[in-house]
Design a protein around this motif. Sequence first.
Motif, PDB file in Angstrom:
ATOM      1  N   ALA A  77      48.286 -63.971  17.549  1.00 29.40           N
ATOM      2  CA  ALA A  77      49.459 -64.796  17.858  1.00 29.40           C
ATOM      3  C   ALA A  77      50.104 -65.274  16.574  1.00 29.40           C
ATOM      4  O   ALA A  77      49.424 -65.470  15.557  1.00 29.40           O
ATOM      5  CB  ALA A  77      49.072 -65.993  18.724  1.00 29.40           C
ATOM      6  N   HIS A 113      53.259 -68.168  15.371  1.00 28.57           N
ATOM      7  CA  HIS A 113      54.178 -69.239  15.776  1.00 28.57           C
ATOM      8  C   HIS A 113      54.802 -69.860  14.527  1.00 28.57           C
ATOM      9  O   HIS A 113      54.294 -69.694  13.413  1.00 28.57           O
ATOM     10  CB  HIS A 113      53.445 -70.334  16.560  1.00 28.57           C
ATOM     11  N   GLN A 148      54.283 -75.041  22.118  1.00 29.75           N
ATOM     12  CA  GLN A 148      54.937 -73.762  21.834  1.00 29.75           C
ATOM     13  C   GLN A 148      54.219 -72.670  22.648  1.00 29.75           C
ATOM     14  O   GLN A 148      53.015 -72.458  22.476  1.00 29.75           O
ATOM     15  CB  GLN A 148      54.862 -73.446  20.342  1.00 29.75           C
ATOM     16  N   THR A 149      54.998 -72.014  23.518  1.00 32.91           N
ATOM     17  CA  THR A 149      54.395 -71.068  24.455  1.00 32.91           C
ATOM     18  C   THR A 149      55.050 -69.702  24.333  1.00 32.91           C
ATOM     19  O   THR A 149      56.292 -69.605  24.284  1.00 32.91           O
ATOM     20  CB  THR A 149      54.541 -71.571  25.897  1.00 32.91           C
ATOM     21  N   GLU A 150      54.222 -68.672  24.300  1.00 33.16           N
ATOM     22  CA  GLU A 150      54.675 -67.291  24.385  1.00 33.16           C
ATOM     23  C   GLU A 150      54.351 -66.802  25.803  1.00 33.16           C
ATOM     24  O   GLU A 150      53.170 -66.721  26.183  1.00 33.16           O
ATOM     25  CB  GLU A 150      53.949 -66.425  23.350  1.00 33.16           C
ATOM     26  N   HIS A 174      51.428 -64.464  26.674  1.00 26.99           N
ATOM     27  CA  HIS A 174      50.055 -64.929  26.515  1.00 26.99           C
ATOM     28  C   HIS A 174      49.447 -65.391  27.833  1.00 26.99           C
ATOM     29  O   HIS A 174      48.226 -65.298  28.031  1.00 26.99           O
ATOM     30  CB  HIS A 174      50.004 -66.076  25.502  1.00 26.99           C
TER      31      HIS A 174
END
Length: 392
Positions: free
Chosen positions: A353, A355, A363-365, A368
């Motif tokens: 990951a 960021h 903070q989100t992807e 994932h």
Amino acid sequence: MLSREDFYMIKQLRQQGAFIVDIAHQIGCSERTVRRQLALPAPCKGRPKTPRPSKLEPFKNFIDGKLNDNIWNAEVIFQQLRERGYQGGRSILRAYIHPKRRLRPSNQTVRFETLPGQQLQHDWGEVRTVIAGQPCNVSIAVNVLSYSRRFHVWSCLSQDAEHTYQSLIEAFHHFGGVPETVLVDNQKAAVLSHHPRQGAVFNEGFQLLAKHYGFQPKACRPQRPQTKGKVERMVGYVKHHFFARYAAFDSQAHLNQQLLQWLEETADERCLRQFRQSPLTRFDDERPRLKTLPPTDFDTRYYDVRHVACDAYIEVRGNRYSVPSAYCGQSVTIRISLEGELSVYGIEGECIACHRLSQQGWQTEPAHHRALWQQTLQVETRDLRIYDEVSS
């Protein structure tokens, strides 16, 4: 007591034939005083004046003791005398100390010159300036080649170990090579402790940096800043020349860009009076003596370990960042660059990951957590006849 003028007037009147009684009436004294003055070959000097005792007299032993302890600051001694009841002024104290300054131990040192490519001196400075319209303090890392006096300046907002290492890397690239030794002071970013017999104990990270670039780390003795006097002088040179000329900058990157331009146009071309050459001219002799740079740079990113929570997030500096859900419950390694880039690595060293550090919460992807969402959407289905049996 008669004055000198009265004495000479008595002599003159007597030579003109005046009687003693008339002279006494004219001067305003007795006849006996006139006769005494006529018998003297010269006027009396008067009674010697008794000198007044100085207010500093009771404190001279205390002052001498301070001078013996190598305390020569008159203002410091004055404040201590005030606490002991001294009622005099500063000027009488300075007048007492000034003649004794010739007895002060000399701080003169012999300038030590090194061979080309042998030594680089490193030091930090701090300056107040304006970046993006906001007044702030910036740190400047100065690295000077001792032989040529050519130096590099790099600005940042911290003086920690990672920025110290990065400043040296920036300097190596600026010079196009690595010197034999790097001399630092006793900052914790490089030196953990300093023993009288064993010498300096260097930080593990600084030792790895030295091994990567092939230089020998050295540290000044405690309370001996003149050992690295060349870089000390250049820190002041940057403060009083560059920052006197440039007062505001658009960003930190703009500040470093202006520094590089100033180094090329001004600092490298200045005349060194002791050599009557410029640093750039002397650098021609030093360039071939520098070691070749390694193919890759030393990793100056911050290093740490985090545990992935059951919701596939890790916590970094108060915020939470997503990682692939397959790593829930596992330990991962994080690396944070000086520019704020967060990289997360799995157990086998694979990058899982990336960021950008932020203060705006989680903070989100989405990719994932796709597997977690699929597990959540798997709802158990039942035949409706079950509810009919219950109701009947």
